[in-house]
Design an enzyme around this catalytic site. Structure first.
Site, PDB file in Angstrom:
ATOM      1  N   SER A 253       0.830  -1.202   0.000  1.00  0.00           N
ATOM      2  CA  SER A 253       0.000   0.000   0.000  1.00  0.00           C
ATOM      3  C   SER A 253       0.865   1.253   0.000  1.00  0.00           C
ATOM      4  O   SER A 253       2.084   1.181   0.100  1.00  0.00           O
ATOM      5  CB  SER A 253      -0.920   0.000   1.214  1.00  0.00           C
ATOM      6  OG  SER A 253      -0.156   0.179   2.387  1.00  0.00           O
ATOM      7  N   LYS A 254       0.193   2.358  -0.082  1.00  0.00           N
ATOM      8  CA  LYS A 254       0.895   3.633  -0.233  1.00  0.00           C
ATOM      9  C   LYS A 254       1.980   3.875   0.807  1.00  0.00           C
ATOM     10  O   LYS A 254       3.005   4.468   0.517  1.00  0.00           O
ATOM     11  CB  LYS A 254      -0.109   4.798  -0.198  1.00  0.00           C
ATOM     12  CG  LYS A 254      -0.635   5.150  -1.567  1.00  0.00           C
ATOM     13  CD  LYS A 254      -2.150   5.128  -1.622  1.00  0.00           C
ATOM     14  CE  LYS A 254      -2.635   3.820  -2.130  1.00  0.00           C
ATOM     15  NZ  LYS A 254      -3.912   3.370  -1.996  1.00  0.00           N
ATOM     16  N   ARG A 255       1.753   3.381   2.019  1.00  0.00           N
ATOM     17  CA  ARG A 255       2.755   3.669   3.055  1.00  0.00           C
ATOM     18  C   ARG A 255       4.075   2.940   2.805  1.00  0.00           C
ATOM     19  O   ARG A 255       5.080   3.218   3.436  1.00  0.00           O
ATOM     20  CB  ARG A 255       2.200   3.334   4.440  1.00  0.00           C
ATOM     21  CG  ARG A 255       2.187   1.877   4.794  1.00  0.00           C
ATOM     22  CD  ARG A 255       1.385   1.614   6.065  1.00  0.00           C
ATOM     23  NE  ARG A 255       0.884   0.256   6.070  1.00  0.00           N
ATOM     24  CZ  ARG A 255       1.570  -0.776   6.546  1.00  0.00           C
ATOM     25  NH1 ARG A 255       2.763  -0.595   7.062  1.00  0.00           N
ATOM     26  NH2 ARG A 255       1.061  -1.982   6.503  1.00  0.00           N
ATOM     27  N   HIS A 256       4.078   2.003   1.868  1.00  0.00           N
ATOM     28  CA  HIS A 256       5.326   1.323   1.517  1.00  0.00           C
ATOM     29  C   HIS A 256       6.049   2.028   0.377  1.00  0.00           C
ATOM     30  O   HIS A 256       7.071   1.567  -0.091  1.00  0.00           O
ATOM     31  CB  HIS A 256       5.047  -0.122   1.097  1.00  0.00           C
ATOM     32  CG  HIS A 256       4.363  -0.933   2.155  1.00  0.00           C
ATOM     33  ND1 HIS A 256       3.044  -1.291   2.073  1.00  0.00           N
ATOM     34  CD2 HIS A 256       4.818  -1.416   3.334  1.00  0.00           C
ATOM     35  CE1 HIS A 256       2.721  -1.987   3.158  1.00  0.00           C
ATOM     36  NE2 HIS A 256       3.769  -2.071   3.929  1.00  0.00           N
ATOM     37  N   GLY A 257       5.486   3.129  -0.091  1.00  0.00           N
ATOM     38  CA  GLY A 257       6.085   3.818  -1.229  1.00  0.00           C
ATOM     39  C   GLY A 257       5.176   3.728  -2.429  1.00  0.00           C
ATOM     40  O   GLY A 257       3.954   3.703  -2.283  1.00  0.00           O
TER      41      GLY A 257
END
Length: 482
Positions: A253-257
RNA sequence: GCCCCCAUCGUCUAGAGGCCUAGGACAACACCCUUUCACGGUGUAGACAGCGAUUCGAAUUCGCUUGGGGGUACCA
């Protein structure tokens, strides 16, 4: 058995094209290509609230950028269109009605509150939730009365208990007890189809022969097969791919880049590298050579040899692969791709040929296209000496620089070989007369000319900067040391 | 909770009963090459989740356990 192979990719435009969807698209594309089939794009926008035109456009653009263009789709049409579910809303109710008439489905007047209550009770009793079938045996009078009150029914598929088995192309034999499923909705009360229904109707009508998708759809498959069977339609072959996970094993998801293909492109990844990398998540080349273009992969692709487990998305190998592609890419093509990343520089001070030369000599250590901005800095800007302060003010530089400045006047700037030879002479001279290591001599020169201790080949750098610029920078550096 | 899927080096994977003292790639480390950083080259280290069963023989088959993932909607 010479039926046409038809596959599809069916993203929903509720976000930019996800890298996982791109991989699914790739595998469908490869399967179609390998088997001489058709690959269709269908936009699944039954949930109007979450769908947007911008996302749809992003999906188109990303897929095209990756080179995964479709044979049939919303933009180009095809024999089984329209290819956007929101444009097919009139066809689903017909099939729902057909199922009601045949006794495979029924109208359900339960409100959301009713259903929530059922869920809660199941939760309290710690038993798996299953629709109560409260509306299964409503009489015509009861239904009419409800409708007269203005209550719009949803339509539920009546699930009979049985063991359902299908053979998955990547997972093998999969078994389900449909008794656990419960009657599920196929039409919402607002007249819109649910996902599971729309998918089946569309796949059936679009004559999709093989459904290749993520394994998050495994549990949808028995429901869908039930619908196919009730409709008397041919059930396609299914193949479920493992998912792509983040390094912490959670959903990417977005929090992983970056998660969207367009994000990766913005960061400076090459679409070819992205595709190649993502293909390696689950698929392995039979000859061991991992760098391959789509055509080569397609030739070597066997769906049943795909790994059925999840894989973790790690950047290291993607980065390496991107670097490999950058190193091997045609220089003119590469320059086209790099130029947008150099928009902060006044690139017009060089000719196209010179720009290509700059890219050529700086490409070696680069992993991302965006790296070029920093790595070519000194070709477009005055060097900043703060980083090399010590070197420029050092004893070596004090002796090397004036002598080098003198020598530069005699360089033939149209002749790299001349520069190369004379630089060599300079290194030997300082080694013999001052016992400076070649390294030290070069560091002094590089620092003065570029403000860096590392960078492109020195000969090329000197040649590209040209006599006037080299003179100017050397004088600046000598003054700086005072 | 219930259902389903998955399980080989840190990561991606090869491996479909003996070819496995488990192979490759990325990352790591060492050395070499070199005008720097790199690139490249050569090496080193590193895995069959556990337990049982089948078999002359198991990473490969079966069962259990454990771990991870997915699903459990009138979302897709």
């Amino acid at each position: 058995m010479s039926e046409e192979i038809r596959v599809r990719i069916a993203p929903s435009p509720s976000g930019n094209l996800h890298i996982g969807t791109a991989r699914t698209a790739l595998f469908n594309y490869l399967f179609a290509k390998k088997n001489n089939g058709k690959y269709v794009l269908r936009i699944e926008d039954t949930d109007l609230d979450r769908s947007s035109e911008a996302f749809k456009q992003n999906i188109f653009d990303s897929l095209k950028a990756l080179g995964l263009s479709w044979d049939e789709g919303p933009d180009i049409g095809g024999p089984y269109g329209p290819y956007k579910q929101s444009q097919r809303f009139d066809i689903y109710p017909k099939y729902a009605q057909m199922l009601i008439d045949k006794g495979y489905a029924y109208e359900c007047f339960c409100s959301n509150e009713d259903l929530e209550k059922e869920h809660e009770i199941a939760k309290e009793k710690k038993i798996p939730y299953k629709y109560s079938r409260k509306c299964l045996n409503l009489t015509k009078e009861e239904k009419d009365a409800l409708k007269a009150k203005g209550i719009k029914p949803s339509i539920r598929f009546k699930v009979d208990a049985k063991e359902l088995i299908f053979n998955d192309m990547v997972k093998g034999e999969l078994k389900f007890d449909t008794n656990l499923i419960g009657d599920f909705a196929i039409m919402k009360s607002n007249g819109t189809p649910t996902y599971n229904f729309a998918v089946v109707i569309d796949d059936m009508l679009m004559k999709i022969s093989h459904v290749i998708r993520g394994e998050d759809h495994i549990s949808n498959t028995p429901k869908q097969i039930l619908i196919y069977e009730a409709l008397g339609a041919k059930v396609p072959q299914f193949g479920h791919l493992g998912m792509i996970l983040a390094p912490d094993r959670s959903k990417l998801s977005k929090r992983h880049g970056a998660t969207a293909v367009s994000d990766f492109i913005k960061q400076g990844y090459l679409t070819d590298a992205l595709l190649n990398f993502v293909a390696l998540l689950g698929w392995a080349p039979s000859d061991g050579n991992e760098i391959k273009n789509v055509d080569e992969i397609a030739a070597d692709f066997r769906i049943n040899e795909i790994s059925s487990s999840n894989s973790i998305f790690e950047y290291e190998k993607l980065n390496w692969m991107n670097g490999q592609y950058i190193k091997k890419m045609d220089i003119s093509k590469l320059t086209d791709l790099v130029l947008p990343f150099l928009k902060n520089y006044n690139t017009s001070i060089y000719s196209r040929k010179q720009l290509e030369h700059i890219i050529e000599v700086t490409r070696e250590p680069v992993t991302l296209l965006s790296d070029f901005e920093n790595d070519t800095y000194y070709f477009f800007n005055e060097p900043d000496y703060t980083e090399v302060d010590e070197i420029i003010k050092g004893d070596v530089a004090k002796i090397v620089l004036p002598k080098f400045l003198e020598q530069v006047q005699n360089y033939d700037f149209d002749n790299e070989e001349d520069i190369h030879d004379k630089l060599g002479e300079l290194r030997s001279y300082f080694k013999e007369n001052h016992s400076f290591k070649p390294k030290e001599t070069m560091w002094a020169i590089r620092s003065a000319l570029t403000g860096r201790t590392r960078g492109a080949d020195m000969v090329a750098t000197i040649q590209i900067l040209g006599k006037d610029e080299a003179n100017k920078r050397l004088k600046t550096a000598i003054n700086y040391a005072q």
